[in-house]
Write a protein that holds these residues in place. Structure first.
Motif, PDB file in Angstrom:
ATOM      1  N   SER A  41      -0.317  -2.829   7.787  1.00  0.00           N
ATOM      2  CA  SER A  41       1.135  -2.685   7.635  1.00  0.00           C
ATOM      3  C   SER A  41       1.873  -3.799   8.355  1.00  0.00           C
ATOM      4  N   SER A  42       1.395  -4.174   9.528  1.00  0.00           N
ATOM      5  CA  SER A  42       2.017  -5.276  10.270  1.00  0.00           C
ATOM      6  C   SER A  42       1.963  -6.578   9.492  1.00  0.00           C
ATOM      7  N   ALA A  43       0.890  -6.739   8.714  1.00  0.00           N
ATOM      8  CA  ALA A  43       0.705  -7.964   7.937  1.00  0.00           C
ATOM      9  C   ALA A  43       1.444  -7.923   6.605  1.00  0.00           C
ATOM     10  N   GLY A  44       2.191  -6.850   6.352  1.00  0.00           N
ATOM     11  CA  GLY A  44       2.929  -6.722   5.099  1.00  0.00           C
ATOM     12  C   GLY A  44       2.079  -6.278   3.933  1.00  0.00           C
ATOM     13  N   ILE A  45       0.895  -5.721   4.215  1.00  0.00           N
ATOM     14  CA  ILE A  45      -0.002  -5.224   3.173  1.00  0.00           C
ATOM     15  C   ILE A  45       0.082  -3.707   3.163  1.00  0.00           C
ATOM     16  N   LYS A  46       0.472  -3.143   2.030  1.00  0.00           N
ATOM     17  CA  LYS A  46       0.630  -1.697   1.931  1.00  0.00           C
ATOM     18  C   LYS A  46      -0.711  -1.015   1.667  1.00  0.00           C
ATOM     19  N   LEU A  47      -0.686   0.315   1.749  1.00  0.00           N
ATOM     20  CA  LEU A  47      -1.879   1.132   1.585  1.00  0.00           C
ATOM     21  C   LEU A  47      -1.664   2.175   0.515  1.00  0.00           C
ATOM     22  N   PHE A  48      -2.737   2.625  -0.106  1.00  0.00           N
ATOM     23  CA  PHE A  48      -2.758   3.873  -0.856  1.00  0.00           C
ATOM     24  C   PHE A  48      -4.100   4.525  -0.571  1.00  0.00           C
ATOM     25  N   THR A  49      -4.181   5.836  -0.682  1.00  0.00           N
ATOM     26  CA  THR A  49      -5.351   6.536  -0.166  1.00  0.00           C
ATOM     27  C   THR A  49      -5.995   7.446  -1.204  1.00  0.00           C
ATOM     28  N   ALA A  73      -4.933 -14.558   1.892  1.00  0.00           N
ATOM     29  CA  ALA A  73      -5.305 -15.744   1.111  1.00  0.00           C
ATOM     30  C   ALA A  73      -5.504 -15.407  -0.355  1.00  0.00           C
ATOM     31  N   LYS A  74      -5.900 -14.171  -0.635  1.00  0.00           N
ATOM     32  CA  LYS A  74      -6.120 -13.714  -2.010  1.00  0.00           C
ATOM     33  C   LYS A  74      -4.853 -13.133  -2.638  1.00  0.00           C
ATOM     34  N   GLY A  75      -3.754 -13.120  -1.897  1.00  0.00           N
ATOM     35  CA  GLY A  75      -2.500 -12.594  -2.427  1.00  0.00           C
ATOM     36  C   GLY A  75      -2.454 -11.088  -2.530  1.00  0.00           C
ATOM     37  N   VAL A  76      -3.240 -10.399  -1.707  1.00  0.00           N
ATOM     38  CA  VAL A  76      -3.297  -8.939  -1.771  1.00  0.00           C
ATOM     39  C   VAL A  76      -2.013  -8.343  -1.203  1.00  0.00           C
ATOM     40  N   THR A  77      -1.428  -7.414  -1.949  1.00  0.00           N
ATOM     41  CA  THR A  77      -0.206  -6.742  -1.512  1.00  0.00           C
ATOM     42  C   THR A  77      -0.434  -5.289  -1.148  1.00  0.00           C
ATOM     43  N   ALA A  78      -1.552  -4.700  -1.605  1.00  0.00           N
ATOM     44  CA  ALA A  78      -1.850  -3.307  -1.272  1.00  0.00           C
ATOM     45  C   ALA A  78      -3.360  -3.084  -1.341  1.00  0.00           C
ATOM     46  N   ASP A  88       5.190   2.156  -9.436  1.00  0.00           N
ATOM     47  CA  ASP A  88       4.953   3.211  -8.457  1.00  0.00           C
ATOM     48  C   ASP A  88       3.511   3.676  -8.555  1.00  0.00           C
ATOM     49  N   PHE A  89       2.713   3.364  -7.542  1.00  0.00           N
ATOM     50  CA  PHE A  89       1.358   3.893  -7.488  1.00  0.00           C
ATOM     51  C   PHE A  89       1.083   4.549  -6.140  1.00  0.00           C
ATOM     52  N   GLY A  90       2.144   4.766  -5.370  1.00  0.00           N
ATOM     53  CA  GLY A  90       2.003   5.504  -4.123  1.00  0.00           C
ATOM     54  C   GLY A  90       1.734   4.657  -2.905  1.00  0.00           C
ATOM     55  N   ALA A  91       2.051   3.370  -2.963  1.00  0.00           N
ATOM     56  CA  ALA A  91       1.789   2.496  -1.811  1.00  0.00           C
ATOM     57  C   ALA A  91       2.748   2.815  -0.669  1.00  0.00           C
ATOM     58  N   PHE A  92       2.256   2.654   0.549  1.00  0.00           N
ATOM     59  CA  PHE A  92       3.072   2.956   1.717  1.00  0.00           C
ATOM     60  C   PHE A  92       2.670   2.056   2.879  1.00  0.00           C
ATOM     61  N   ALA A  93       3.534   2.024   3.886  1.00  0.00           N
ATOM     62  CA  ALA A  93       3.222   1.378   5.161  1.00  0.00           C
ATOM     63  C   ALA A  93       3.376   2.427   6.246  1.00  0.00           C
ATOM     64  N   VAL A  94       2.642   2.271   7.333  1.00  0.00           N
ATOM     65  CA  VAL A  94       2.774   3.208   8.445  1.00  0.00           C
ATOM     66  C   VAL A  94       3.706   2.632   9.491  1.00  0.00           C
ATOM     67  N   THR A  95       4.298   3.513  10.262  1.00  0.00           N
ATOM     68  CA  THR A  95       5.176   3.071  11.343  1.00  0.00           C
ATOM     69  C   THR A  95       4.348   2.815  12.593  1.00  0.00           C
ATOM     70  N   GLY A  96       4.981   2.180  13.573  1.00  0.00           N
ATOM     71  CA  GLY A  96       4.277   1.869  14.804  1.00  0.00           C
ATOM     72  C   GLY A  96       3.232   0.802  14.608  1.00  0.00           C
ATOM     73  N   ALA A  97       3.441  -0.037  13.579  1.00  0.00           N
ATOM     74  CA  ALA A  97       2.449  -1.061  13.269  1.00  0.00           C
ATOM     75  C   ALA A  97       2.339  -2.085  14.388  1.00  0.00           C
ATOM     76  N   VAL A  98       1.111  -2.605  14.565  1.00  0.00           N
ATOM     77  CA  VAL A  98       0.859  -3.625  15.569  1.00  0.00           C
ATOM     78  C   VAL A  98       0.302  -4.854  14.892  1.00  0.00           C
ATOM     79  N   ALA A  99       0.417  -5.990  15.536  1.00  0.00           N
ATOM     80  CA  ALA A  99      -0.060  -7.230  14.940  1.00  0.00           C
ATOM     81  C   ALA A  99      -1.577  -7.270  14.926  1.00  0.00           C
TER      82      ALA A  99
END
Length: 386
Positions: A47-55, A19-24, A195-206
């Motif tokens: 990741s399933s929701a299309g939201i990337k991560l950085f750590t 709802a806040k338009g968060v992408t990562a 490029d800030f290092g965002a990624f998604a993981v595999t094997g994502a679940v809903a």
């Protein structure tokens, strides 16, 4: 595009983030307060929701022991947690060096170098290194090639922060106010570069109540926001490689086709050419700068898959001898900008690069580097010049 960081598990906040338009979302690796750490299930749901991560790895913002032994311990903890959640290799892990309450200063830099030496011993080449700190620390570690990613803290009064922010060389820059309350989720908002290092993981679940994206969803998302740099280059395991890369597969597809056409036409005209370099990482750029091989600390168009160095092929060996005007003529014919005149032969250029071609004008580069533009397949740099 909204990019946040938080110390809270976001597994049940997917709809709030959408709802806040968060992408990562930036999340923690840590040993102290493990309840704040990113979990595999959380990573999969985001990741399933299309939201990337950085750590980022942080156990304390105060009184961090700046030794190689502490760095090696923190690096090993970060490595173990990154592998456990499935963070893709080659992506960065930021290490937080806050130095609260006043931030680190010049006299701390020697110890910070020792700390990162220990981190590097643990991480090896598995992940890229990033730092979350003030401007002085970010600039120093970037310039010295110790880190290839920088995350500028929100403490603008700390050493070097205002100047480093103005330089635009950061990947992330934390904004105030901090600790905003989003439905009981404490968040900080960040400015970001492409490029800030965002990624998604595999094997994502809903996530609960959220449908996993369909093939059609993913295709639509790629059409609206994806590009070759985000989707292919950033995911390539060589993204942070300090080595020279001559693989044409790391050229954006239209650029690749045009480069290959130039080489084929040159051969027809009796000139044998070869690709010398395609993609270039920031780590390689820093190494070249430190060797005195380039005047530029920050990598340019090569980093985005839109530039190629093409040299003469003499018995299978690269050669820069002689005239490269045929390369210039063929580049223009195939709508590539030649580094011999940068697309404007009537202008005076203080820098020429006669073995270089790119599919972007000089005037368009700033937007490319800032991440708010990337050429589509129909882009014509010569039309752009006009």
């Amino acid at each position: 595009m909204t990019v946040i960081d938080t110390n809270s598990n976001c597994s049940d906040k997917v709809e709030v983030l959408r709802a806040k338009g968060v992408t990562a979302v930036g999340r923690y690796y840590r040993v102290v307060h493990p309840e704040w750490a990113l979990t595999k299930t959380e990573a999969q749901k985001l990741s399933s929701a299309g939201i990337k991560l950085f750590t980022v790895y942080e156990d304390t913002g105060h009184n961090l022991t700046l030794t190689a032994a502490q760095g090696k311990s923190d690096g090993q903890n970060a490595l173990d947690q990154a592998m456990a959640i499935g963070q893709p290799t080659g992506t960065p892990i930021y290490f937080a060096l806050e130095g609260l309450p006043n931030g680190y200063v010049e006299s701390d830099l020697a110890a910070i170098r020792k700390y990162f030496n220990g981190v590097q011993q643990a991480i090896g080449s598995k992940y890229a290194l990033g730092v979350y700190s003030n401007g002085l620390v970010c600039e120093t570690l970037l310039d010295e090639g110790i880190c290839s990613y920088t995350w500028l803290s929100a403490s603008k009064a700390f050493a070097g922060t205002r100047d480093f922010y103005r330089s635009g060389r950061w990947n992330l820059s934390q904004m105030t106010p901090l600790d905003q309350d989003w439905d009981k989720l404490s968040v900080d908002i960040n400015e970001v570069k492409t490029d800030f290092g965002a990624f998604a993981v595999t094997g994502a679940v809903a996530a609960a109540g959220v449908l996993a994206p369909t093939v059609a969803d993913m295709a639509a998302a790629a059409a609206s926001s994806g590009n070759f740099y985000n989707d292919v280059i950033m995911a390539d395991p060589r993204f942070n490689s300090p080595k020279r890369i001559a693989d044409p597969e790391l050229l954006e597809p239209t650029t690749r086709d045009l480069v290959q056409a130039v080489i084929a036409d040159a051969a027809t005209n009796g000139l044998k050419l070869m690709i010398f370099e395609t993609y270039r990482s920031q780590a390689r750029q820093v190494a070249l700068f430190n060797q005195g091989a380039t005047k530029l600390k920050q990598v340019g168009v090569h980093h985005f898959g839109l530039a190629c160095d093409i040299v003469k092929d003499i018995n299978g060996q690269p050669s820069w001898k002689g005239d490269f005007s045929m390369l210039g003529a063929l580049a223009k014919h195939h709508k590539l900008i030649w580094g011999g005149d940068w697309g404007t032969p009537g202008s005076v250029h203080t820098f020429v690069d006669t073995d270089h071609v790119q599919r972007v004008t000089l005037g368009r580069q700033a937007r490319l580097f800032d991440g708010d533009w990337y050429p589509d397949a129909n882009y014509d740099p010569y039309a752009d010049l006009n």
